[in-house]
Design an enzyme around this catalytic site. Structure first.
Site, PDB file in Angstrom:
ATOM      1  N   ARG A  67     -48.103  49.394   6.547  1.00  0.00           N
ATOM      2  CA  ARG A  67     -48.675  48.848   5.664  1.00  0.00           C
ATOM      3  C   ARG A  67     -48.996  49.862   4.410  1.00  0.00           C
ATOM      4  O   ARG A  67     -49.715  50.908   5.127  1.00  0.00           O
ATOM      5  CB  ARG A  67     -49.846  47.853   5.760  1.00  0.00           C
ATOM      6  CG  ARG A  67     -49.414  46.362   5.854  1.00  0.00           C
ATOM      7  CD  ARG A  67     -50.740  45.549   6.046  1.00  0.00           C
ATOM      8  NE  ARG A  67     -51.005  44.723   4.656  1.00  0.00           N
ATOM      9  CZ  ARG A  67     -50.247  43.576   4.442  1.00  0.00           C
ATOM     10  NH1 ARG A  67     -49.218  43.043   5.460  1.00  0.00           N
ATOM     11  NH2 ARG A  67     -50.624  42.846   3.405  1.00  0.00           N
ATOM     12  N   LYS A 106     -53.575  39.636  -1.735  1.00  0.00           N
ATOM     13  CA  LYS A 106     -53.204  38.663  -2.583  1.00  0.00           C
ATOM     14  C   LYS A 106     -54.443  37.584  -2.769  1.00  0.00           C
ATOM     15  O   LYS A 106     -55.064  37.284  -3.653  1.00  0.00           O
ATOM     16  CB  LYS A 106     -52.174  37.874  -2.568  1.00  0.00           C
ATOM     17  CG  LYS A 106     -51.134  38.410  -3.169  1.00  0.00           C
ATOM     18  CD  LYS A 106     -49.737  37.563  -2.668  1.00  0.00           C
ATOM     19  CE  LYS A 106     -49.100  37.560  -1.493  1.00  0.00           C
ATOM     20  NZ  LYS A 106     -47.501  37.103  -1.112  1.00  0.00           N
ATOM     21  N   GLU A 152     -44.370  35.577  -0.456  1.00  0.00           N
ATOM     22  CA  GLU A 152     -44.678  34.190  -0.545  1.00  0.00           C
ATOM     23  C   GLU A 152     -45.041  34.176  -1.830  1.00  0.00           C
ATOM     24  O   GLU A 152     -46.119  34.733  -2.453  1.00  0.00           O
ATOM     25  CB  GLU A 152     -45.880  33.765   0.509  1.00  0.00           C
ATOM     26  CG  GLU A 152     -46.079  32.475   0.811  1.00  0.00           C
ATOM     27  CD  GLU A 152     -47.134  32.455   1.813  1.00  0.00           C
ATOM     28  OE1 GLU A 152     -47.727  31.356   1.762  1.00  0.00           O
ATOM     29  OE2 GLU A 152     -47.260  33.372   2.522  1.00  0.00           O
TER      30      GLU A 152
HETATM   31  P1  ATP Z   1     -50.913  39.657   1.269  1.00  0.00           P
HETATM   32  O1  ATP Z   1     -51.671  39.745   2.263  1.00  0.00           O
HETATM   33  O2  ATP Z   1     -51.315  40.552   0.040  1.00  0.00           O
HETATM   34  O3  ATP Z   1     -50.690  38.216   0.700  1.00  0.00           O
HETATM   35  P2  ATP Z   1     -48.450  39.231   2.387  1.00  0.00           P
HETATM   36  O4  ATP Z   1     -47.891  40.392   3.412  1.00  0.00           O
HETATM   37  O5  ATP Z   1     -48.954  38.073   3.025  1.00  0.00           O
HETATM   38  O6  ATP Z   1     -49.632  40.016   1.406  1.00  0.00           O
HETATM   39  P3  ATP Z   1     -46.032  38.410   1.310  1.00  0.00           P
HETATM   40  O7  ATP Z   1     -45.713  37.877  -0.067  1.00  0.00           O
HETATM   41  O8  ATP Z   1     -45.764  37.524   2.483  1.00  0.00           O
HETATM   42  O9  ATP Z   1     -47.549  39.148   1.144  1.00  0.00           O
HETATM   43  O10 ATP Z   1     -45.289  39.983   1.444  1.00  0.00           O
HETATM   44  C1  ATP Z   1     -43.991  40.254   1.262  1.00  0.00           C
HETATM   45  C2  ATP Z   1     -43.372  41.265   1.601  1.00  0.00           C
HETATM   46  O11 ATP Z   1     -44.181  42.319   1.353  1.00  0.00           O
HETATM   47  C3  ATP Z   1     -43.549  41.362   3.280  1.00  0.00           C
HETATM   48  O12 ATP Z   1     -42.375  41.671   3.847  1.00  0.00           O
HETATM   49  C4  ATP Z   1     -44.690  42.345   3.460  1.00  0.00           C
HETATM   50  O13 ATP Z   1     -44.565  43.040   4.655  1.00  0.00           O
HETATM   51  C5  ATP Z   1     -44.702  43.394   2.280  1.00  0.00           C
HETATM   52  N1  ATP Z   1     -46.051  43.661   1.895  1.00  0.00           N
HETATM   53  C6  ATP Z   1     -47.151  43.194   1.690  1.00  0.00           C
HETATM   54  N2  ATP Z   1     -48.092  43.673   1.675  1.00  0.00           N
HETATM   55  C7  ATP Z   1     -47.774  45.024   1.864  1.00  0.00           C
HETATM   56  C8  ATP Z   1     -48.417  46.390   2.007  1.00  0.00           C
HETATM   57  N3  ATP Z   1     -49.712  46.443   1.740  1.00  0.00           N
HETATM   58  N4  ATP Z   1     -47.560  47.398   2.166  1.00  0.00           N
HETATM   59  C9  ATP Z   1     -46.376  47.160   2.348  1.00  0.00           C
HETATM   60  N5  ATP Z   1     -45.746  46.096   2.330  1.00  0.00           N
HETATM   61  C10 ATP Z   1     -46.377  45.048   2.263  1.00  0.00           C
HETATM   62 MG    MG Z   2     -48.739  36.105   3.172  1.00  0.00          MG
END
Ligand code: ATP
Ligand code: MG
Length: 546
Positions: free
Chosen positions: A258, A268, A32
């Site tokens: 994760r 983020k 995102e």
């Molecule tokens: P955040 O909570 O940091 O915003 P998010 O999962 O909302 O993380 P996205 O941009 O939606 O962020 O994630 C893109 C991809 O990265 C998704 O498939 C997510 O599962 C993966 N991802 C995000 N954070 C991690 C993590 N800490 N470890 C492994 N994969 C991750």
């Molecule tokens: Mg997200």
């Protein structure tokens, strides 16, 4: 057949045996665009791209922009830059918002099949009806609207007849399901918000759980890898695709753990807060776990990929020690970078029996592990600087470096004996008066006395001033065990380096002999000012306790 090296590859191997996807492997990385990518994303990136690579497949970069928040083009540019920097190339670059029309049609299909209904309950009432883990939910009074009425109301939702929150579209599944995600989840909501891509064309937007499986299916993704918190959403993922019924075979969601890293946060939202309130220098502050931060700090793409490989993919969440990342950085840099001499907390040394005005060029190897990296000439003279940590007026036990009366080897030069400590009026050390033994010149084959300590030095008249920034973890635990920002996570020091450092350019990496691996900061290093970030320290065998 290839050997599976993690449980995801085992699943893919099984799918290849049954021929479910005709031997194809198509993955995607779906960020995102609401912030910079962090090392957790790097894990997901490595996993998606290397899995596709291993099976001769492809991986898309898909912006998950179905949520109509303001998308920042700075984030979009940073995401593409970071993925390329890690060394991966996507097949297609896509925006999920391009699929809004298809998603709408899929929702209409569910309505026509009696699988979705328009609900007038308020968000609070929906929550109240949902039940708990122990109690089943209650059905919405709007659940049994006719297909025709639902079609009309959903069309009117799209046409903007209703305000935000007035109506939603819900999947009609099972209010008694033990999985709360299956209790008639909302799949479309009204939001009169301008979307960065579709403008004001839409005032209804699909929810993530409905949109994501459709995005995967539309792109022909075979294996949709996501993090563990979506495990409970998988039945809904499958339900959406089965009930819309347009895709065969359907993509398969597989969850992995994760990445969590000690000494930092991996969200983020929390990282953005540190940027917005000016706690850190920006998204690329060298302490940040963002890919931009790690890059500026000096970590190489190779070390990050190595790290992601070593942590592997597991089905249980865990905390990874940031020492592992540092270890990967050292392993990568050790055979690659040249060595330079830099002294911290400098102490002046005068070699009283060395001719005034004389400068000798000492030959020094650039990298102990690789002679192909050659050597350089380092000036030696009567006045030098040594590291503050390499002198003790009253040595502790097992201290083999410089102290009054002791003889040490000055690396690449001579044996030096400290004879006298000269103090300033305030009691601090002004300089050390030492003598050298001309017989002991490095490379002369001198086989005489043995000394226990070898220290490095920098010749005073040719020394270059360098600003060094030594980092520790961004966050530490407070008294309640809560992770909070550590204001002492950076220590800035003015140091003296050998003259060769005058030529360093932004991004140049070195081993500062006996100190660690350093990079010339990409933003702050100029022709006149040299600013170095410590990437990692060396595993020092003996640290002086202050
Ligand atoms: P955040 O909570 O940091 O915003 P998010 O999962 O909302 O993380 P996205 O941009 O939606 O962020 O994630 C893109 C991809 O990265 C998704 O498939 C997510 O599962 C993966 N991802 C995000 N954070 C991690 C993590 N800490 N470890 C492994 N994969 C991750
Ligand atoms: Mg997200």
């Amino acid at each position: 057949m290839q050997v599976a090296d993690n449980f995801i590859h085992t699943i893919i191997d099984e799918d290849n045996v049954t021929g479910k996807y005709g031997g194809e492997v198509y993955t995607r990385f779906p960020p995102e665009p609401n912030g910079y990518l962090h090392i957790g994303h790097a894990k997901a990136i490595c996993l998606n791209f290397t899995t596709a690579e291993k099976y001769g497949g492809k991986c898309n970069l898909r912006y998950d922009d179905t949520n109509p928040v303001k998308e920042d083009m700075e984030y979009v540019a940073s995401i593409e830059n970071d993925i390329k920097w890690l060394g991966f190339q996507w097949d297609k670059l896509l925006w999920a918002s391009e699929y809004f029309e298809t998603m709408y049609d899929a929702a209409v299909e569910l309505i026509k099949k009696g699988k979705a209904f328009v609900c007038d309950l308020s968000p609070d009432e929906i929550r109240e009806h949902r039940g708990t883990l122990k109690e089943p939910g209650r059905e919405s009074p709007y659940r049994n609207r006719s297909v025709d009425e639902n079609l009309r109301l959903f069309r009117e939702m799209r046409e903007g007849k209703y305000g935000d929150g007035e109506k939603v579209l819900r999947a009609k599944i099972d209010m008694a399901s033990p999985n709360i995600n299956m209790r008639d989840p909302v799949i479309y909501r009204i939001a009169h918000v301008t979307h960065h891509n579709t403008g004001d064309k839409w005032c209804i937007y699909p929810m993530y759980d409905f949109a994501h499986p459709l995005e995967d299916a539309i792109e022909g993704i075979t294996h949709s890898l996501c993090t563990l918190e979506f495990e409970d959403h998988r039945p809904l993922y499958d339900w959406c695709l089965e009930n819309v019924g347009w895709w065969d075979p359907q993509p398969r969601q597989i969850e992995f753990a994760r990445l969590n890293l000690t000494g930092t946060v991996m969200s983020k939202r929390l990282l953005k807060a540190l940027v917005d309130d000016g706690t850190v220098e920006g998204w690329d502050d060298p302490r940040m776990p963002t890919i931009a931060g790690l890059r500026r700090r000096g970590y190489t793409p190779e070390s990050i990929r190595d790290f992601c490989e070593r942590i592997g993919v597991a089905k249980a969440n865990s905390m990874v020690d940031s020492d592992l990342l540092d270890h990967c950085a050292r392993e990568d840099l050790k055979p690659k970078v040249e060595s330079r001499n830099v002294v911290e907390d400098p102490i002046k040394v005068i070699i009283t029996n060395y001719p005034e005005g004389k400068i000798e060029e000492m030959e020094m190897e650039n990298n102990r592990d690789d002679e192909n990296l050659g050597s350089r000439k380092v000036p030696f003279g009567r006045e030098l600087y040594v590291d503050g940590a390499d002198f003790m007026e009253e040595p502790v036990k097992k201290y083999f470096r410089l102290f009054p009366g002791n003889e040490v080897r000055f690396k690449g030069a001579y044996f030096i004996t400290c004879n006298e400590v000269v103090k300033n009026p305030d009691g601090s050390i002004k300089e050390l008066l030492c003598t050298y033994d001309p017989e002991t010149r490095s490379g002369s084959g001198f086989e005489g006395r043995k000394v226990k300590g070898t220290i490095h030095w920098v010749e005073a008249s040719t020394a270059v001033e360098v600003k060094v920034r030594n980092y520790t973890a961004l966050m530490k635990e407070d008294d309640e065990g809560e992770l909070v920002f550590d204001p002492d996570s950076v220590e800035e020091k003015i140091c003296y380096g050998e003259p060769a450092l005058k030529d360093s350019r932004p991004g140049d990496r070195y081993q500062f002999f006996r100190h660690g691996y350093y990079i010339a900061d990409s933003k702050l290093t100029t022709d006149d000012e040299k600013v170095f970030n410590r990437i990692v320290d060396l595993k020092s065998s003996f640290k002086v306790k202050k």
